[in-house]
Design an enzyme around this catalytic site. Structure first.
Site: not given
Length: 420
Positions: A164, A232, A350
């Site tokens: 990720e 995350h 993000c």
């Protein structure tokens, strides 16, 4: 002499931004599934955040939104935008590449034995709507960081090992331009939600970047954090230079991690937010840790660039106010309004990919100035859809409008080769 600084590359929020609720384990995404999204407002909010960062004296870059809907991906699946099932159509339209923290994992030149900045594009294979991002992202990385004397851009880790990107990677160092340690955070279980970052992928990226054992720490994300919606690591922890800022429940074996950090970087300062002051639920819902922790120029200390939602949570804001009033490294709080991104599960951290590099060796078309952001904002204002409902995704006119909007942006930024 190379002048290494941290550059934050934000993903420009694309014209197909919508709330289809595609991200399992992301509470905001699931909660707002089916709601009306406002792509124009979303993109302008992101641009305002970039202007804010430029105003702080920070280096700022950007990435283009990917071509959406991804008709080529649907073709491989034997279908088209008009004929595909709603969940596949929504996945093809997803604007999730806006969250550039998932674009790649970065190891700056001071950490790598070959003296290059290494970038490995993330495969994002755990989520179908993100699994088809990496070819478009890789094309941008190869263009933006094409100077082979200073950058090495790597293909993704192969499936089935989920990667990720920088959202599960932190770096601690005396200063951005000095050698540091890199912390790869992986998951094993998150109860009903998937653990997206696999240890095999983290180890593979570290090997591809040539990182020695004295430069790497592997840490497991707490299962309780993933189960609570921290899909995350950057939802529960953030690092900058010598500072780690984390929730008490971020890691499965926190003391082992903190001891390893102090052994390799004795000057590290670890700020742990106690659960009895800020609950895990409050931390996740406010995106307290999904902030940009940045070093301000001219010895201005560090600042947290936070979503405005953090200010609206009493427990979170009380803790932060006390934090900056102390004598610690974090001296300033900078709330920003990115509500459209937040409603789909992405905060300030993000939206950006941190790259430590000399800006002179980066393709200048990807570096922001006030004038460039003005030009991008005009394109967004004139061509981004004002609103999208998920049930509109089968409308051919919307598809055409989205494609035209992105074409206009590529033209104004001089990046039309990305449309090939």
């Amino acid at each position: 002499m190379s002048a290494l600084i941290e550059i934050n590359f934000d993903g420009i929020i694309g014209p197909s931004h919508n709330y289809a609720g595609l991200s399992v384990g992301n509470i905001a995404s699931s909660t707002n599934a089916g709601a009306t999204a406002y792509p124009r407002e979303a993109a302008l909010q992101g641009i305002t955040k970039m202007r804010h960062n430029l105003g702080l004296g920070l280096a700022q870059g950007f990435f283009m939104p990917l071509d959406r809907p991804n008709a080529a991906w649907l073709e491989v699946l034997g279908t088209t935008v008009g004929d595909s099932e709603p969940h596949l159509r929504a996945a093809a339209f997803s604007a999730s590449s806006m969250w550039a923290a998932n674009a790649a994992t970065i190891s700056p030149a001071p950490d790598a034995p070959d003296g290059s900045c290494h970038l490995t594009v993330a495969n994002l294979q755990t989520m179908p709507h993100r699994s088809h991002e990496w070819p478009g992202t890789l094309a941008q990385l190869k263009l933006a960081f094409a100077d082979h004397d200073h950058f090495s851009v790597h293909a993704p880790v192969p499936s089935p090992f989920g990667d990720e990107g920088a959202a599960n990677h932190m770096r601690l160092c005396p200063s951005h331009d000095a050698a540091g340690i890199e912390i790869f955070v992986f998951g094993k279980s998150g109860g009903q939600f998937p653990a997206r970052q696999h240890i095999e992928a983290s180890r593979a990226v570290a090997r591809k970047h040539g990182l020695g054992q004295d430069r790497v720490i592997f840490a497991q994300q707490a299962e309780i954090a993933i189960a609570a919606g921290a899909f995350h690591n950057d939802v529960v922890a953030v690092a900058n230079e010598r500072v780690l800022f984390a929730h008490e429940q971020a890691f499965e074996k926190p003391n082992a991690l903190y001891n390893a950090i102090r052994n390799q970087l004795p000057d590290a300062e670890i700020i742990i937010v106690p659960a009895n002051k800020v609950s895990l639920d409050d931390a996740i819902r406010s995106y307290l840790f999904n902030a940009q922790l940045v070093t301000l120029p001219d010895d201005g200390g560090m600042a947290l660039i936070l979503p405005s939602e953090a200010r609206e949570n009493d427990a979170v804001w009380r803790y932060l106010t006390d934090l900056v009033a102390g004598n610690g490294p974090i001296r300033r709080l900078c709330p920003v309004d990115i509500r459209q991104s937040m409603a789909n599960g992405g905060g300030p951290a993000c939206l950006r990919l941190r790259v430590v590099a000399d800006p002179a060796f980066v393709d200048q078309r990807f570096l922001a100035t006030t004038e460039k952001l003005d030009a991008i904002a005009r394109i967004v204002t004139d061509h981004w859809p004002a609103a999208i409902n998920p049930d509109q995704l089968c409308d051919p006119e919307l598809t055409a409008a989205i494609g035209n909007a992105r074409d206009r942006l590529l033209q104004v930024c001089g990046l039309t080769e990305l449309d090939r």
